[in-house]
Scaffold this motif. Structure first.
Motif, short mmCIF file in Angstrom:
data_model
loop_
_atom_site.label_atom_id
_atom_site.label_comp_id
_atom_site.label_asym_id
_atom_site.label_seq_id
_atom_site.Cartn_x
_atom_site.Cartn_y
_atom_site.Cartn_z
N HIS A 19 0.74 -1.14 0.02
CA HIS A 19 0.12 -0.01 0.01
C HIS A 19 0.89 1.26 0.07
CE1 HIS A 19 -3.36 2.57 1.84
NE2 HIS A 19 -3.82 2.03 0.83
N ALA A 20 0.88 1.96 -0.84
CA ALA A 20 1.64 3.30 -1.17
C ALA A 20 1.59 4.24 -0.10
CB ALA A 20 1.55 3.75 -2.72
N PRO A 21 0.49 4.58 0.51
CA PRO A 21 0.37 5.32 1.51
C PRO A 21 1.12 5.00 2.70
CG PRO A 21 -1.77 5.40 0.29
CD PRO A 21 -0.77 4.47 -0.11
N SER A 22 0.84 3.62 2.95
CA SER A 22 1.68 3.06 4.26
C SER A 22 3.05 3.21 4.06
CB SER A 22 0.94 1.69 4.19
OG SER A 22 -0.22 1.55 4.66
N ARG A 23 3.54 2.68 2.78
CA ARG A 23 4.96 2.90 2.67
C ARG A 23 5.49 4.29 2.95
NH1 ARG A 23 3.91 -0.18 -2.32
NH2 ARG A 23 4.08 1.76 -3.25
N GLU A 24 4.79 5.26 2.39
CA GLU A 24 5.37 6.97 2.60
C GLU A 24 5.17 6.86 4.02
OE1 GLU A 24 6.87 10.34 1.72
OE2 GLU A 24 6.96 8.62 0.70
N LEU A 25 4.14 6.63 4.64
CA LEU A 25 4.06 7.11 6.08
C LEU A 25 5.19 6.39 6.91
CD1 LEU A 25 2.54 8.27 8.55
CD2 LEU A 25 1.03 6.18 8.59
N LEU A 26 5.45 5.05 6.82
CA LEU A 26 6.45 4.26 7.54
C LEU A 26 7.90 5.14 7.22
CD1 LEU A 26 5.03 0.68 7.07
CD2 LEU A 26 5.27 2.12 9.22
#
Length: 135
Positions: free
Chosen positions: A10-17
């Motif tokens: 999930h791209a938004p999860s990658r960016e948040l992490l």
């Protein structure tokens, strides 16, 4: 410079992490594809892998199983629904992360940062520990 690999479909999860875990002394790599992750692991092994498998519609327990089988001593933090599994290369501990509120997400991210720092400190201790020989 130590490297941390983040794997999340999930791209938004990658960016948040990535944003939560970035630090001046770390190189953060992110990928959403299991094959890319395994290629990255074989070319330049990271000090730690963070795997986000909180979305129930995706089949990433298989990825976690293969990761543990192919790299049995690699430290891994797995974010799974309702908990966080922290594997230091020898032992695993599970931290509960109940709820879908902003507060529970914040608590999970703080726990993730703390677990990451602990595992990276253990990695440094392994590097600094002098070899012990037998006479």
């Amino acid at each position: 410079m130590r490297r941390v690999l983040i794997v999340s479909p999930h791209a938004p999860s990658r960016e948040l992490l990535r944003r939560i875990l970035e630090a001046p002394d770390l190189a953060i790599s992110v990928t959403g594809d299991a094959d890319d992750a395994f290629a990255s692991l074989t070319s330049r092994p990271p000090a730690l892998v963070v795997v986000d498998v909180r979305r129930p519609d995706e089949d990433h327990p298989l990825f976690l199983g293969l990761l543990r089988k192919r790299h049995p001593t690699l430290p891994v933090i797995a974010l799974v629904p309702g908990r966080m599994r922290v594997f230091d290369g020898r032992h695993e501990r599970v931290l509960e992360a109940h709820g879908d509120t902003a507060e529970s997400l914040h608590q999970m991210l703080v726990s993730l940062q703390q677990a990451m720092h602990e595992l990276l400190a253990q990695d440094l201790l392994r590097l600094w520990r002098p070899p012990v020989g037998r006479a």
